[in-house]
Design a protein around this motif. Structure first.
Motif, PDB file in Angstrom:
ATOM      1  N   ARG A   7       0.839  -1.204   0.000  1.00 38.26           N
ATOM      2  CA  ARG A   7       0.000   0.000   0.000  1.00 38.26           C
ATOM      3  C   ARG A   7       0.873   1.254   0.000  1.00 38.26           C
ATOM      4  O   ARG A   7       1.997   1.249   0.486  1.00 38.26           O
ATOM      5  N   ASP A   8       0.304   2.341  -0.551  1.00 43.84           N
ATOM      6  CA  ASP A   8       1.031   3.614  -0.533  1.00 43.84           C
ATOM      7  C   ASP A   8       1.371   4.015   0.899  1.00 43.84           C
ATOM      8  O   ASP A   8       2.463   4.507   1.179  1.00 43.84           O
ATOM      9  N   SER A   9       0.411   3.826   1.783  1.00 38.54           N
ATOM     10  CA  SER A   9       0.631   4.141   3.197  1.00 38.54           C
ATOM     11  C   SER A   9       0.432   2.850   3.995  1.00 38.54           C
ATOM     12  O   SER A   9      -0.697   2.392   4.193  1.00 38.54           O
ATOM     13  N   VAL A  10       1.544   2.250   4.425  1.00 44.48           N
ATOM     14  CA  VAL A  10       1.475   0.978   5.132  1.00 44.48           C
ATOM     15  C   VAL A  10       0.877   1.182   6.521  1.00 44.48           C
ATOM     16  O   VAL A  10       1.305   2.058   7.279  1.00 44.48           O
ATOM     17  N   ASP A  11      -0.140   0.381   6.834  1.00 46.85           N
ATOM     18  CA  ASP A  11      -0.774   0.420   8.162  1.00 46.85           C
ATOM     19  C   ASP A  11      -0.059  -0.613   9.032  1.00 46.85           C
ATOM     20  O   ASP A  11      -0.324  -1.815   8.946  1.00 46.85           O
ATOM     21  N   LEU A  12       0.846  -0.142   9.889  1.00 48.99           N
ATOM     22  CA  LEU A  12       1.640  -1.054  10.702  1.00 48.99           C
ATOM     23  C   LEU A  12       0.783  -1.801  11.721  1.00 48.99           C
ATOM     24  O   LEU A  12       1.084  -2.941  12.082  1.00 48.99           O
ATOM     25  N   ASN A  13      -0.307  -1.170  12.162  1.00 50.13           N
ATOM     26  CA  ASN A  13      -1.210  -1.857  13.090  1.00 50.13           C
ATOM     27  C   ASN A  13      -1.892  -3.042  12.401  1.00 50.13           C
ATOM     28  O   ASN A  13      -2.057  -4.117  12.996  1.00 50.13           O
ATOM     29  N   ALA A  14      -2.283  -2.829  11.134  1.00 50.39           N
ATOM     30  CA  ALA A  14      -2.899  -3.928  10.387  1.00 50.39           C
ATOM     31  C   ALA A  14      -1.902  -5.060  10.172  1.00 50.39           C
ATOM     32  O   ALA A  14      -2.259  -6.244  10.262  1.00 50.39           O
ATOM     33  N   LEU A  15      -0.653  -4.713   9.910  1.00 51.70           N
ATOM     34  CA  LEU A  15       0.384  -5.733   9.764  1.00 51.70           C
ATOM     35  C   LEU A  15       0.543  -6.534  11.052  1.00 51.70           C
ATOM     36  O   LEU A  15       0.690  -7.753  11.038  1.00 51.70           O
ATOM     37  N   GLU A  16       0.490  -5.807  12.171  1.00 53.57           N
ATOM     38  CA  GLU A  16       0.658  -6.467  13.468  1.00 53.57           C
ATOM     39  C   GLU A  16      -0.488  -7.444  13.727  1.00 53.57           C
ATOM     40  O   GLU A  16      -0.273  -8.557  14.235  1.00 53.57           O
ATOM     41  N   GLU A  17      -1.701  -7.052  13.353  1.00 53.98           N
ATOM     42  CA  GLU A  17      -2.842  -7.943  13.542  1.00 53.98           C
ATOM     43  C   GLU A  17      -2.717  -9.190  12.674  1.00 53.98           C
ATOM     44  O   GLU A  17      -3.020 -10.311  13.118  1.00 53.98           O
ATOM     45  N   LEU A  18      -2.259  -9.003  11.455  1.00 54.31           N
ATOM     46  CA  LEU A  18      -2.071 -10.157  10.571  1.00 54.31           C
ATOM     47  C   LEU A  18      -1.001 -11.092  11.132  1.00 54.31           C
ATOM     48  O   LEU A  18      -1.148 -12.322  11.096  1.00 54.31           O
ATOM     49  N   ASP A  61      -0.278 -11.470  14.228  1.00 53.90           N
ATOM     50  CA  ASP A  61      -0.854 -12.164  15.387  1.00 53.90           C
ATOM     51  C   ASP A  61      -1.567 -13.441  14.932  1.00 53.90           C
ATOM     52  O   ASP A  61      -1.451 -14.500  15.572  1.00 53.90           O
ATOM     53  N   ASP A  62      -2.303 -13.335  13.811  1.00 50.03           N
ATOM     54  CA  ASP A  62      -2.974 -14.519  13.275  1.00 50.03           C
ATOM     55  C   ASP A  62      -1.954 -15.562  12.814  1.00 50.03           C
ATOM     56  O   ASP A  62      -2.139 -16.771  13.006  1.00 50.03           O
ATOM     57  N   VAL A  63      -0.875 -15.089  12.203  1.00 44.84           N
ATOM     58  CA  VAL A  63       0.174 -16.005  11.747  1.00 44.84           C
ATOM     59  C   VAL A  63       0.761 -16.767  12.924  1.00 44.84           C
ATOM     60  O   VAL A  63       0.922 -17.998  12.889  1.00 44.84           O
ATOM     61  N   HIS A  64       1.069 -16.049  13.991  1.00 49.23           N
ATOM     62  CA  HIS A  64       1.667 -16.691  15.161  1.00 49.23           C
ATOM     63  C   HIS A  64       0.662 -17.596  15.880  1.00 49.23           C
ATOM     64  O   HIS A  64       1.029 -18.662  16.391  1.00 49.23           O
ATOM     65  N   THR A  65      -0.591 -17.167  15.889  1.00 42.73           N
ATOM     66  CA  THR A  65      -1.626 -17.990  16.540  1.00 42.73           C
ATOM     67  C   THR A  65      -1.709 -19.359  15.891  1.00 42.73           C
ATOM     68  O   THR A  65      -1.834 -20.389  16.568  1.00 42.73           O
ATOM     69  N   LEU A  66      -1.641 -19.375  14.567  1.00 41.02           N
ATOM     70  CA  LEU A  66      -1.769 -20.639  13.841  1.00 41.02           C
ATOM     71  C   LEU A  66      -0.429 -21.365  13.663  1.00 41.02           C
ATOM     72  O   LEU A  66      -0.400 -22.486  13.168  1.00 41.02           O
ATOM     73  N   GLY A  67       0.660 -20.709  14.045  1.00 38.31           N
ATOM     74  CA  GLY A  67       1.969 -21.333  13.891  1.00 38.31           C
ATOM     75  C   GLY A  67       2.384 -21.480  12.439  1.00 38.31           C
ATOM     76  O   GLY A  67       3.047 -22.450  12.063  1.00 38.31           O
ATOM     77  N   LEU A  68       2.012 -20.499  11.611  1.00 42.95           N
ATOM     78  CA  LEU A  68       2.323 -20.566  10.182  1.00 42.95           C
ATOM     79  C   LEU A  68       3.727 -20.045   9.887  1.00 42.95           C
ATOM     80  O   LEU A  68       4.331 -19.326  10.688  1.00 42.95           O
ATOM     81  N   HIS A  69       4.212 -20.375   8.706  1.00 41.95           N
ATOM     82  CA  HIS A  69       5.515 -19.890   8.237  1.00 41.95           C
ATOM     83  C   HIS A  69       5.310 -19.268   6.857  1.00 41.95           C
ATOM     84  O   HIS A  69       5.416 -19.951   5.833  1.00 41.95           O
ATOM     85  N   PRO A  70       4.971 -17.980   6.821  1.00 39.69           N
ATOM     86  CA  PRO A  70       4.688 -17.328   5.532  1.00 39.69           C
ATOM     87  C   PRO A  70       5.922 -17.299   4.642  1.00 39.69           C
ATOM     88  O   PRO A  70       7.052 -17.551   5.079  1.00 39.69           O
ATOM     89  N   ASP A  71       5.693 -16.960   3.365  1.00 28.94           N
ATOM     90  CA  ASP A  71       6.759 -16.916   2.368  1.00 28.94           C
ATOM     91  C   ASP A  71       7.664 -15.712   2.653  1.00 28.94           C
ATOM     92  O   ASP A  71       7.469 -14.618   2.126  1.00 28.94           O
TER      93      ASP A  71
END
Length: 790
Positions: free
Chosen positions: A684-695, A697-707
């Motif tokens: 995004r033109d203006s990165v929402d760091l809070n939105a990144l943090e929420e995403l 949190d979901d990654v860590h909750t599920l124990g995922l390993h994104p690309d």
């Protein structure tokens, strides 16, 4: 004083399609579009801003290597760079101007024979044209006359030196093994120095049979080869030490230590070698008894006291002289043990055959168009560099007969035939191991284009005899058999007659675009008339357009029809307008599209004289369609996965909390969705760091390993955009705060990208500030994050 000169030979073979004048996408160069683009990113660009690091790995300086070394760039490479990498191109020109202030009016840049042909194997006319084109290209770009010209592969003989001297060249750079004997000027006795025993630390005068003279520099062979093929460039200190250790402590005044290597060594062949070169230059510059110089300056200070004679027909990359480019001499890349190069001699014989036949046609037909055909060819470089109508007018005023004014297209076709006849001798076509290699296929493509233009000029059809001769060139691959098979399989499908060009311009209209006259390869488009018919899973485009070749000025009216259904079924038909009944075809296509869309494919095949297989089209045009299909699949997959994720995530999260095993299928969906969402947010033109943090949190909750590599690439682009903004306005402290905050989050998430580009941009920006301004705490914090030493 001692003197150091480092020469870089920067060159890539021309890779443009012979009809379209553009390079098609090369997947082997990924993630870049093609190898020119990749090597520019890895070498040509970095050497204009080479980084110097301290012991802590912090950036302390940026060095323009080009301004401090001797160099040459291939003219065909510079032509590509001018269009596709203009900032790097301008940096190279600026470096030469700066070097003139450093080296007493002598510039770093020297010229090159135009398209890297092996000069001893060229006939007299081609030698002349190669030098004239190389000189004109250099003067047009660098705004001055060069003092020397690089010979492809340093391949040399006396006839070549005569041509160089006749055109004002002061010196030439050769390998030590190319020197036969030397003697002090005025003495009678020669000393045999064959076997690379010549002293490289001085200039030599070569007295030519014509009475002209030219200086010879024989570079230090062992050190040059060691730099290219050892780990010397792993460290700038090691590099400098190797060079400084070569001086003779007991040597006389004006010792010259000089090396010559492929310029691509510095960053492409050897990663970070551009930085080693920069460190070496800074180190030597600070030594009290060594001066960095270029050959022209050294020659002015220390004219030759010795004379030398060369060994005829030799080069720097063939132990057998110049046999690598005409025989199976045993020299090869070493990548395919057991392969032969018996194809080299028949290939050269086939090309020599069509060259001589086309030369005869050019002379006879050319006299109808030009006062002096060969003089016109020598000046044709003016139009190669400037295709404008004004440039053509000036050229025709000097060279044209009355017939040329009434048939400009015919005159230009003759000159283009000769240009392609020169390009087909580019040395790389013989350098490697196999006749089906990319480089050899490329020069055969130029030969094919030249043959086509020869027929256009009214000459005999030479292609059958040419192919017959290619059949005598054996391939190392059983299924290819010989050069004739290679030509039919890989070269002929690359041909781009006007109807085929039109199809490639129309393909973007399938996703909804239209032909762009600015991106029509070597053509301009006009009178574009496109009819559309679309169904849920099918698209039909048919109509007409006019194509004008910007090079030869030929104009053609084309009818076309392209049908796509079920994503990957494509039928592409096109023909010259006078060969197809336009109204009848339009009516039939309109009716078929309404009644039986699948039947349109058959109708196109029946009504158009030629249907071109999708796989034979320019890869970039293919990729437009393929990317559209893939984008549609990705969008549909993303939408389906997002629905599944949103519906099932609450339940899966509950399972996670009670320690139950999570369904593998859902985890695949979740990984896809969250990685895509992270990528979207980072873009995004203006990165929402809070939105990144929420995403996350979901990654860590599920124990995922994104690309992670994919996300680091996206993060790197965003970071560089921030850095570019700060470079333009380094006093903008909020921009610095944004960068620091972004880097902190990337560090927490594990997405920290390659910092090189951002580091360089911020460093340049901070140099614009006074020391008190740079001392701001936020700028210090940013420098710590980017590893910049203030």
């Amino acid at each position: 004083m001692k003197y150091l000169c480092i020469h870089g030979h920067f060159y890539q073979p021309p890779r443009e399609n012979a009809w379209l004048e553009e390079i098609e996408i090369q997947d082997s160069a990924a993630p870049y579009h093609d190898w020119n683009e990749r090597i520019t990113a890895e070498c040509y660009g970095p050497n204009a801003l080479a980084r110097v690091l301290n012991a802590k790995g912090e950036l302390t300086d940026l060095v323009d290597n080009y301004a401090h070394i001797s160099f040459n760039f291939g003219p065909t490479l510079l032509s590509w760079m001018q269009r596709h990498a203009p900032q790097v191109y301008q940096a190279i020109l600026a470096a030469d101007k700066r070097s003139q202030t450093l080296f007493n009016g002598h510039g770093s840049a020297i010229a090159q024979v135009y398209n890297h042909i092996i000069m001893p194997l060229a006939n007299a006319r081609d030698k002349e044209t190669q030098v004239k084109w190389g000189l004109y290209d250099f003067k047009t770009r660098f705004g001055r006359m060069p003092e020397a010209m690089w010979l492809a592969e340093t391949a040399c003989n006396t006839e070549t030196l005569e041509v160089l001297a006749a055109h004002g060249m002061k010196y030439v750079i050769l390998a030590p093994g190319q020197c036969a004997r030397v003697r002090k000027i005025g003495e009678k006795t020669w000393t045999d120095v064959s076997g690379a025993r010549v002293d490289p630390k001085r200039a030599y005068r070569c007295n030519l049979p014509s009475g002209k003279k030219i200086a010879l520099f024989f570079y230090d062979g062992p050190i040059s080869q060691g730099i290219a093929f050892s780990d010397t460039l792993k460290s700038g200190e090691k590099f400098a030490g190797r060079l400084m250790g070569a001086f003779d402590p007991a040597g006389g005044e004006g010792q010259l230590m000089h090396i010559a290597t492929d310029g691509e060594t510095y960053g492409h062949h050897q990663k970070f070698a551009d930085m080693a070169l920069a460190y070496c230059l800074k180190y030597v510059k600070e030594l009290p008894d060594v001066d960095i110089t270029v050959y022209g300056e050294y020659l002015e200070k220390y004219p030759p006291q010795y004379e030398a004679q060369i060994i005829e027909n030799t080069s720097w990359s063939c132990f057998h002289g110049v046999e690598r480019w005409r025989k199976d001499c045993g020299c090869n890349s070493g990548g395919h043990p057991g392969w032969h190069q018996k194809w080299r001699a028949p290939l050269r014989e086939a090309l020599d055959f069509i060259r001589d036949e086309m030369a005869a046609t050019f002379e006879t037909k050319g006299r109808l168009y030009f006062k002096d055909p060969w003089a016109a060819r020598n000046d044709y470089i003016e139009l190669v560099l400037d295709r404008s109508l004004d440039a053509q007018h000036r050229f025709f005023l000097r060279h044209a007969t009355e017939k040329a004014w009434t048939d400009r297209a015919g005159a230009l076709a003759l000159l283009e035939m000769q240009r392609n006849a020169l390009l087909m001798y580019t040395s790389c076509g013989w350098f490697f191991d196999e006749i089906s290699g990319l480089e050899t296929v490329q020069i055969l493509q130029y030969a094919s284009r030249a043959l086509e233009l020869h027929r256009r000029a009214g000459g005999a059809d030479l292609e059958p005899e040419f192919v017959k001769k290619l059949a005598q060139a054996p391939s190392n691959l059983k299924d290819l058999q010989n050069g004739a098979v290679v030509y039919e399989r890989f070269v002929k499908p690359s041909a781009m007659p006007a109807p085929k060009v039109a199809l490639q311009l129309v393909l973007p209209s399938l996703p909804g675009g239209k032909p762009d006259a600015a991106h029509a390869y070597a053509y301009e488009t006009a009178a574009y008339d496109c009819h559309r018919a679309d169904q849920e899973d099918g698209h039909l485009r048919y109509g007409s357009l006019r194509l004008k070749n910007r090079i030869t000025l030929e104009e053609d009216d084309i009818l076309f029809a392209v049908c796509q259904s079920h994503g990957t079924r494509l039928t592409c038909g096109a023909a010259y307008a006078h060969d197809v009944p336009k109204d009848a075809v339009y009516a039939a296509l309109e009716q078929a599209a309404q009644q039986d869309f699948e039947g349109v494919h058959t109708l196109i095949s029946e009504r158009f004289k030629t249907c071109y297989p999708f796989a034979s089209l320019f890869k970039d045009a293919q990729r437009v369609v393929v990317d559209c299909v893939l984008a549609g699949l990705a969008q549909k997959t993303g939408e389906d996965f997002a629905r599944i994720f949103d519906k099932q995530y609450p339940l899966v999260r509950g399972l996670k909390y009670i320690g139950a095993p999570l369904p593998a299928a859902f985890m695949t969906v979740a990984d896809y969705v969250l990685t895509s969402d992270l990528q979207t947010e980072l873009s995004r033109d203006s990165v929402d760091l809070n939105a990144l943090e929420e995403l996350m949190d979901d990654v860590h909750t599920l124990g995922l390993h994104p690309d992670i590599p994919r996300l680091r690439t996206v993060a790197g682009k965003k970071l560089f955009s921030y850095a570019q903004a700060l470079e333009q306005a380094p006093e903008d402290l909020p921009a610095a705060v944004k960068m620091v905050e972004f880097l902190n989050y990337m560090d927490i998430f594990g997405f920290v990208p390659d910092l090189t580009a951002a580091q360089t941009a911020v460093f340049r920006g901070l140099q614009q500030l006074a020391p008190p301004q740079r001392a701001k705490s936020i700028l210090k914090a940013l420098c710590r994050k980017l590893k910049i030493a203030l």
